[in-house]
Design a protein around this motif. Structure first.
Motif, PDB file in Angstrom:
ATOM      1  N   LEU A   1       0.908  -1.157   0.000  1.00 29.85           N
ATOM      2  CA  LEU A   1       0.000   0.000   0.000  1.00 29.85           C
ATOM      3  C   LEU A   1       0.940   1.199   0.000  1.00 29.85           C
ATOM      4  N   HIS A   2       1.018   1.861  -1.168  1.00 27.22           N
ATOM      5  CA  HIS A   2       2.092   2.837  -1.375  1.00 27.22           C
ATOM      6  C   HIS A   2       1.608   4.266  -1.210  1.00 27.22           C
ATOM      7  N   LYS A   3       2.092   4.916  -0.144  1.00 28.89           N
ATOM      8  CA  LYS A   3       1.727   6.316   0.078  1.00 28.89           C
ATOM      9  C   LYS A   3       2.874   7.253  -0.296  1.00 28.89           C
ATOM     10  N   ILE A   4       4.053   7.046   0.298  1.00 28.24           N
ATOM     11  CA  ILE A   4       5.157   7.982   0.001  1.00 28.24           C
ATOM     12  C   ILE A   4       6.470   7.248  -0.295  1.00 28.24           C
ATOM     13  N   GLY A   5       7.368   7.968  -0.926  1.00 24.78           N
ATOM     14  CA  GLY A   5       8.687   7.417  -1.249  1.00 24.78           C
ATOM     15  C   GLY A   5       8.712   6.872  -2.665  1.00 24.78           C
ATOM     16  N   LYS A   6       9.931   6.654  -3.139  1.00 22.90           N
ATOM     17  CA  LYS A   6      10.073   6.164  -4.510  1.00 22.90           C
ATOM     18  C   LYS A   6      10.207   4.648  -4.513  1.00 22.90           C
ATOM     19  N   LEU A   7       9.612   3.992  -5.524  1.00 20.30           N
ATOM     20  CA  LEU A   7       9.762   2.541  -5.675  1.00 20.30           C
ATOM     21  C   LEU A   7      10.358   2.256  -7.058  1.00 20.30           C
ATOM     22  N   PRO A   8      11.666   2.468  -7.211  1.00 19.54           N
ATOM     23  CA  PRO A   8      12.301   2.205  -8.508  1.00 19.54           C
ATOM     24  C   PRO A   8      12.487   0.702  -8.747  1.00 19.54           C
TER      25      PRO A   8
END
Ligand code: NAD
Length: 302
Positions: A46-53
């Motif tokens: 569950l992606h709210k903040i930050g980068k997911l490269p």
């Protein structure tokens, strides 16, 4: 048991849904170093903040779904998700009201010189009212770059305040009555206020560069509640310093948090906020619940 990684602090209602069926790991201020060791056992994010490269996502071969808390996808490697068949969901419209209201607030604050008036009165006891004359929104032309969920809501609010609407959106063939669809240059030269509501993509990165910013009327105001990176900030700050633009309000920056020089702190025609357009209790709750429900539906059906 499904293992869900939550990047950022989300509303309890969303966590409650996830905890009904899964093991939940929340990383409130996620850095790549924090997330990397957790990813090998993660089934859903569950992606709210930050980068997911890509390099980071490769550490989580079991990830089957990423449920975005919000709608912006610029932090994700979409090609990687496509390649691996990872499902991606967004919380469509959960924050549109919040962002649209905030955008109109910034338009009003700029035009009525609210922060300048507050600063001068509280710090200097300034009471020269004729030096703080502002403008009504009524009758002004609002140029919207991007006319999706948020752009449309901003238009509705602005029309109710008596504004005329111009829209630039290359993916639209028509707009509702009362709005005019135009090319970007026409929008930039013809608007009294410009507000950005398109995503940050390779096409929109630096869309408002020095040359395009130069098309704005010197009396115009610019509002960005979409994504930093769409405006060339350096070029904008130079224009504001040289008073080649009436003012700007930025809620988003190319690097967050931004480093704002002491010179910028002295500008009375710049308003900055820390990416809070969608920070209302109901928008945060709606996004958490919707994103958590997407993950639940994916694993449990229904
Ligand atoms: P949306 O997908 O409904 O609308 C985006 C619109 O932009 C679409 O109509 C699309 O055709 C248009 N568009 C795409 N490329 C364009 C271009 N080159 N020029 C002009 N228009 C273009 O998205 P939305 O829900 O309205 O959100 C818009 C953006 O706002 C999001 O992508 C997100 O980055 C940002 N946002 C910011 C916050 C915040 O907290 N500040 C919150 C929510 C959304």
């Amino acid at each position: 048991m499904v293992h869900v990684l939550v990047t950022g602090k989300i509303a309890q209602e969303g966590l409650d849904i996830l905890q009904e069926f899964g093991r939940v790991t929340v990383v409130e201020n996620p850095s790549e170093e924090d997330i990397a060791p957790i990813l090998p056992t993660v089934d859903a994010v569950l992606h709210k903040i930050g980068k997911l490269p890509r390099e980071l996502l490769l550490r989580g071969p079991g990830i089957q779904i990423i449920a975005r808390h919000g709608v912006g996808l610029d932090d994700l490697d979409l090609e990687y998700l496509k390649e691996k068949g990872i499902k991606l969901t967004i919380t469509e419209d959960a924050n549109s009201h919040a962002v649209a209201e905030f955008t109109v607030t910034l338009m009003l604050v700029l035009n009525r010189r609210l922060f300048e008036a507050h600063e001068k009165l509280i710090k200097q006891g300034f009471w020269q009212r004729e030096q703080l004359i502002g403008q009504e929104l009524q009758g002004q032309v609002l140029g919207l770059i991007g006319f999706g969920r948020i752009g449309k809501r901003v238009a509705l609010l602005a029309q109710n305040l008596g504004m005329k609407i111009m829209v630039h959106d290359p993916f639209l063939k028509e707009v509702p009555p009362g709005a005019t669809l135009v090319g970007l240059d026409e929008l930039l030269t013809g608007s009294d206020i410009i507000s950005i509501h398109c995503p940050l993509t390779s096409e929109t990165k630096n869309l408002l560069n020095t040359e395009r910013l130069g098309l704005l009327k010197p009396t115009a105001y610019l509002v960005n509640t979409a994504r930093g990176g769409i405006i060339d900030e350096k070029a904008l700050f130079t224009m504001l310093k040289e008073k080649r633009l009436a003012g700007a309000a930025l809620d988003v920056f190319s690097v967050e948090p931004p480093s704002l020089s002491s010179e910028l702190q002295t500008l009375s025609n710049l308003i900055v906020t820390p990416h809070i357009s969608a920070m209302t209790h109901s928008a945060q709750r709606n996004m958490a619940i919707m994103a958590a429900r997407e993950i639940k539906k994916f694993f449990l059906g229904g």
